[in-house]
Write a protein that holds these residues in place. Structure first.
Motif, short mmCIF file in Angstrom:
data_model
loop_
_atom_site.label_atom_id
_atom_site.label_comp_id
_atom_site.label_asym_id
_atom_site.label_seq_id
_atom_site.Cartn_x
_atom_site.Cartn_y
_atom_site.Cartn_z
N GLN A 588 3.96 23.22 4.89
CA GLN A 588 4.32 21.71 5.03
C GLN A 588 3.62 21.21 6.18
OE1 GLN A 588 8.17 21.40 7.64
NE2 GLN A 588 8.42 23.46 6.65
N GLU A 589 3.61 19.65 6.28
CA GLU A 589 2.92 19.17 7.28
C GLU A 589 3.70 17.92 7.41
OE1 GLU A 589 0.02 16.33 4.49
OE2 GLU A 589 -0.81 17.94 5.31
N TYR A 590 3.38 17.22 8.57
CA TYR A 590 4.09 16.13 9.12
C TYR A 590 3.35 14.86 8.54
CZ TYR A 590 6.11 12.52 12.13
OH TYR A 590 6.80 11.56 12.53
N GLY A 591 4.08 14.36 7.54
CA GLY A 591 3.48 13.26 6.51
C GLY A 591 4.09 11.95 7.16
N ILE A 592 3.13 11.13 6.90
CA ILE A 592 3.59 9.33 6.90
C ILE A 592 3.02 8.71 5.93
CG2 ILE A 592 3.22 7.33 8.41
CD1 ILE A 592 2.37 9.35 10.74
N ILE A 593 4.07 8.07 5.17
CA ILE A 593 3.72 7.41 3.88
C ILE A 593 4.59 6.01 4.03
CG2 ILE A 593 3.85 9.24 2.62
CD1 ILE A 593 6.66 9.05 1.71
N GLY A 594 3.89 5.21 3.23
CA GLY A 594 4.30 3.58 3.17
C GLY A 594 3.06 2.55 2.74
N ASP A 595 3.57 1.49 2.51
CA ASP A 595 2.45 0.47 2.12
C ASP A 595 1.66 0.27 3.29
OD1 ASP A 595 1.33 -1.35 0.33
OD2 ASP A 595 2.32 -3.06 1.68
N SER A 596 2.27 0.44 4.63
CA SER A 596 1.35 0.09 5.93
C SER A 596 0.36 1.04 5.81
CB SER A 596 2.43 0.20 6.93
OG SER A 596 3.54 -0.70 7.23
N VAL A 597 0.46 2.25 5.58
CA VAL A 597 -0.50 3.40 5.54
C VAL A 597 -1.71 2.78 4.49
CG1 VAL A 597 -1.10 5.75 5.12
CG2 VAL A 597 1.28 4.97 6.32
N ASN A 598 -1.18 2.55 3.49
CA ASN A 598 -2.26 1.92 2.45
C ASN A 598 -3.11 0.76 2.98
OD1 ASN A 598 -1.11 3.99 0.61
ND2 ASN A 598 0.20 2.78 -0.33
N ILE A 599 -2.29 0.00 3.65
CA ILE A 599 -3.03 -1.24 3.77
C ILE A 599 -4.16 -0.87 5.13
CG2 ILE A 599 -2.92 -3.40 5.49
CD1 ILE A 599 -0.09 -3.82 3.63
N ALA A 600 -3.70 -0.05 6.19
CA ALA A 600 -4.57 0.54 6.99
C ALA A 600 -5.93 1.12 6.45
CB ALA A 600 -3.96 1.32 8.07
N SER A 601 -5.65 2.02 5.65
CA SER A 601 -6.76 2.61 4.77
C SER A 601 -7.74 1.63 4.26
CB SER A 601 -6.13 3.75 3.98
OG SER A 601 -7.41 4.07 3.37
N ARG A 602 -7.12 0.69 3.75
CA ARG A 602 -7.94 -0.51 2.79
C ARG A 602 -8.88 -1.21 3.86
NH1 ARG A 602 -6.98 2.86 -0.34
NH2 ARG A 602 -5.87 2.78 -2.35
N LEU A 603 -8.02 -1.67 4.91
CA LEU A 603 -8.76 -2.19 6.07
C LEU A 603 -10.11 -1.63 6.68
CD1 LEU A 603 -5.85 -3.67 8.16
CD2 LEU A 603 -7.32 -5.12 6.72
N GLU A 604 -10.00 -0.34 6.55
CA GLU A 604 -11.03 0.66 7.01
C GLU A 604 -12.12 0.41 6.13
OE1 GLU A 604 -13.53 3.47 6.22
OE2 GLU A 604 -11.69 3.91 5.51
N SER A 605 -11.79 0.63 4.73
CA SER A 605 -13.06 0.43 3.74
C SER A 605 -13.34 -1.07 3.25
CB SER A 605 -12.71 1.35 2.60
OG SER A 605 -11.43 0.87 2.06
N CYS A 606 -12.58 -2.02 3.74
CA CYS A 606 -12.91 -3.44 3.43
C CYS A 606 -14.47 -3.75 3.68
CB CYS A 606 -11.68 -4.22 3.98
SG CYS A 606 -12.11 -6.09 3.88
N GLU A 607 -15.01 -4.39 2.70
CA GLU A 607 -16.38 -5.02 2.93
C GLU A 607 -17.20 -4.07 3.70
OE1 GLU A 607 -16.64 -8.95 3.63
OE2 GLU A 607 -14.81 -9.64 2.57
N LYS A 608 -17.38 -2.97 3.28
CA LYS A 608 -18.33 -1.80 4.12
C LYS A 608 -19.62 -2.40 4.46
CE LYS A 608 -16.29 2.13 1.75
NZ LYS A 608 -16.65 3.51 1.05
#
Length: 661
Positions: A588-608
């Motif tokens: 097992q691992e300490y997981g963090i899920i939710g739409d906020s996680v997805n948005i942060a990930s998409r911001l990182e890859s936005c307009e590379k």
């Protein structure tokens, strides 16, 4: 009587394995049963602590390790007990230093004969002569022989160092005055009789008691219900065993009982020898009483340690007074029902010890507060001692030191186990966090472990956090140009720097994503105010800018070493997430899920391709509202992120308005 005591002394394969296809079903069934069963961890721990401690403590007790302590407690309880009044049935004729100076020592036969003659005219029931008279002490030997013919006189002999009785006194009027002391010195036992060379010898005090009580028609009889015990009037005399009370491997030969002292000083009224010789006596002092004659002069050195010897100004007691204590104990028990000391059988003492060990283990398991536990443990120890004191006032001697030590060891053992268990739980927590949490976060998590830990997992909880994602620009191209071993070493150097930056800004590394990281600010403990949420957002943005500074240092170093120089991207978003354990019990691992996680990930890859600095940090409006007064930002406008139907208002963080000192 002699025959009665003579009669007493003479009595004395490995199971088959499940089919592989059935194992998962069987394991699932066991887990379901385990969930429905109550948590028996506490019972198991307390039971194990009780078992191990009991074995150790009872083993040490059996070897005599606690005997000295138990005897010291016995003495202390004896000292705290209130003295009883003088026994009115006994009078002591004291031979003091003044009498020795006046009459000389040893007393002449004539002086002793005169004292006996003066006492006899007032009709005592018995006279005990605690003086050696194996040899004549002229003048007046014929006169003394005449007085010693009286049937109510009991003389003494001593088997150590071996002093014979007066030759003219018959054996049935002789009692031994030997005293048995414990290894530490005090006399705590009354040796009533013993067998020597096939002959039963009765003690000086027993002979006097039988003479006095026999005059009243009260005689000892063997118990019909308890073999080996003696019923005598209101008293039942039970001999000490080798392990009675606090004793271990006691030399219990003969018939011994615990000496129940009447008083530390005045066991009976005393009469100076000078008054007896001058015949200045009141008849009521002597008539129908037991008279004991002996020396109390310190120069004769017939003094002994007693349970009172540790008390200031009362180190020793003359032998004649100890014999009077023994005599009073027997007479008072037979006629008045004054309690004789009693002890529990061995099995009851073992249960008593195990019971208090269980109390100690249970207390340590149930009470976790570091300040309350010592108080409650002390209260338990006090209750143990108080119960022992109450029993002692009823002439009951039960172990005190043994259960007290057992209680303390049980408490210490359970506390040690709990500390070990806490360490194991802490390892679980640190494993769930990937051992990348800042010290402050780790400490806060550990302080709240009882709320967070559940069956080895962190239950999912909804909270507001700021998520941070990083990624390297053109990592695929770099990985093609480097050998795998060198690439791994280079990448670890980079990720180590990022981890340090996140921890320095109160965040945790949730996972490594190949050439980047996923970090969180505001977990695992929910934030209680908007100020806390804003602080997490500022820490996340500040860590992104700090990564730019550290990356410049890395690039300069790598350039000198001929390694690739790089650029990186950071995406940050603040919003609701759900955090907790992901996976099964085995992994097992300490997981963090939710739409906020997805948005942060998409911001990182936005307009590379839109990157003009070594480290590009993008945030959304949801993070900006928490940091706008502290950082310069560049508005990129609403952008459509991959996988999102609605646009997100994006900002690039340029710099901090007020650089940290």
């Amino acid at each position: 009587m002699v025959r009665l005591f003579q009669e007493f002394l003479d009595q004395t394969h490995e199971s088959k394995k499940l089919n592989h296809s059935r194992r998962p079903v069987f394991a699932k069934f066991l887990r379901q049963i385990q969930k429905k069963l109550p948590d028996l961890t506490g019972v198991a721990v307390v039971g194990m602590a009780t078992l191990c401690t009991s074995g150790f403590v009872l083993g040490v007790r059996q070897l005599g390790g606690f005997q000295h302590g138990e005897l010291m407690v016995f003495d202390r309880l004896m000292q705290w007990r209130a003295d009883e009044g003088p026994d009115p049935r006994i009078a002591i004729v004291e031979i003091s230093e003044e009498d020795i100076q006046a009459e000389g020592w040893p007393l002449s036969d004539r002086t002793l004969a005169q004292a006996l003659e003066n006492l006899q005219q007032y009709q005592p029931v018995a006279i005990g002569l605690d003086l050696y008279r194996d040899l004549p002490q002229p003048p007046g030997h014929p006169e003394l022989l005449k007085e010693l013919d009286a049937p109510n006189i009991i003389a003494i002999r001593n088997d150590s160092p071996g002093v014979n009785p007066p030759p003219s006194v018959p054996a049935e009027r002789i009692g031994f005055n030997d005293l048995v002391s414990d290894p530490d010195g005090p006399i705590r036992r009354n040796l009533i009789s013993f067998v020597l060379n096939g002959k039963t010898n009765l003690s000086f005090s027993l002979q006097l008691a039988m003479l006095y009580l026999g005059d009243q028609g009260v005689f000892p009889q063997p118990s019909e219900t308890q073999p080996g015990q003696i019923v005598w009037g209101k008293a039942v005399l039970a001999p000490l065993q080798s392990n009675s009370g606090g004793y271990t491997h006691l030399d219990a030969q003969g018939f011994q009982i615990l000496l129940n002292y009447r008083s530390r000083k005045e066991v009976a009224p005393s009469i100076p020898l000078s008054e007896v010789l001058a015949d200045r006596l009141e008849p009521k002092w002597i008539r129908d009483k037991i008279i004991v004659i002996g020396t109390t002069a310190p120069s004769i050195k017939d003094v002994h340690q007693t349970p009172y010897s540790s008390v200031e100004n009362n180190p020793f007691m003359p032998g004649v007074l100890i014999h009077a204590q023994m005599l009073s104990q027997l007479v008072s028990a037979v006629l008045d029902g004054r309690p004789l000391f009693w002890v529990w059988p061995e099995w009851a003492e073992v249960l008593w010890v195990i019971g208090w060990i269980t109390v100690g283990g249970s207390t340590a398991w149930l009470i976790r507060h570091p300040l309350i536990l010592p108080v409650v443990t002390g209260a338990c120890a006090g209750t143990l001692f108080l119960a022992s004191c109450i029993l002692f006032t009823q002439a009951g001697w039960v172990p005190v030191v043994t259960p007290l030590v057992g209680l303390a060891i049980a408490v210490g053992g359970v506390v040690a186990f709990r500390a070990y268990q806490s360490g194991q739980q802490q390892q679980i927590v640190m494993k769930l966090l990937g051992q990348n949490a800042s010290p402050e976060i780790a400490e806060a998590l550990w302080e709240n472990r009882d709320r967070l830990l559940k069956d080895g997992k962190l239950p999912g909880q909804k909270l507001t956090a700021t998520m941070l994602f990083t990624d390297l620009k053109d990592f695929s191209t770099i990985s093609e140009q480097m050998p795998p071993e060198a690439l791994l070493e280079w990448l670890n150097e980079y990720l180590d720097v990022l981890s340090q930056v996140v921890q320095e800004h109160q965040g945790i590394i949730n996972k490594f994503t190949g050439d980047g990281i996923m970090a969180a600010f505001g977990v695992p403990l929910p934030r209680q105010s908007s100020a806390d949420i804003a602080r997490d957002a500022r820490n996340a943005v500040a860590s992104g800018l700090a990564m730019a500074d550290r990356l410049q240092e890395l690039n300069r170093n790598w350039q000198k070493r001929g390694l690739p120089v790089i650029q990186m991207r950071v995406g940050i978003f603040t919003g609701a997430v759900v955090a907790g354990s992901l996976g099964g019990k085995e992994r097992q691992e300490y997981g963090i899920i939710g739409d906020s996680v997805n948005i942060a990930s998409r911001l990182e890859s936005c307009e590379k391709d839109r990157q003009s600095s070594i480290c590009r940090v993008l945030i959304a409006h949801e993070t900006l509202i928490h940091i706008q007064d502290e950082f310069f930002v560049e508005h990129w406008g609403p952008l459509a992120l991959k996988g999102k139907q609605q646009t997100v208002d994006v900002y690039r963080v340029v710099a901090r308005r007020h650089p940290t000192p």
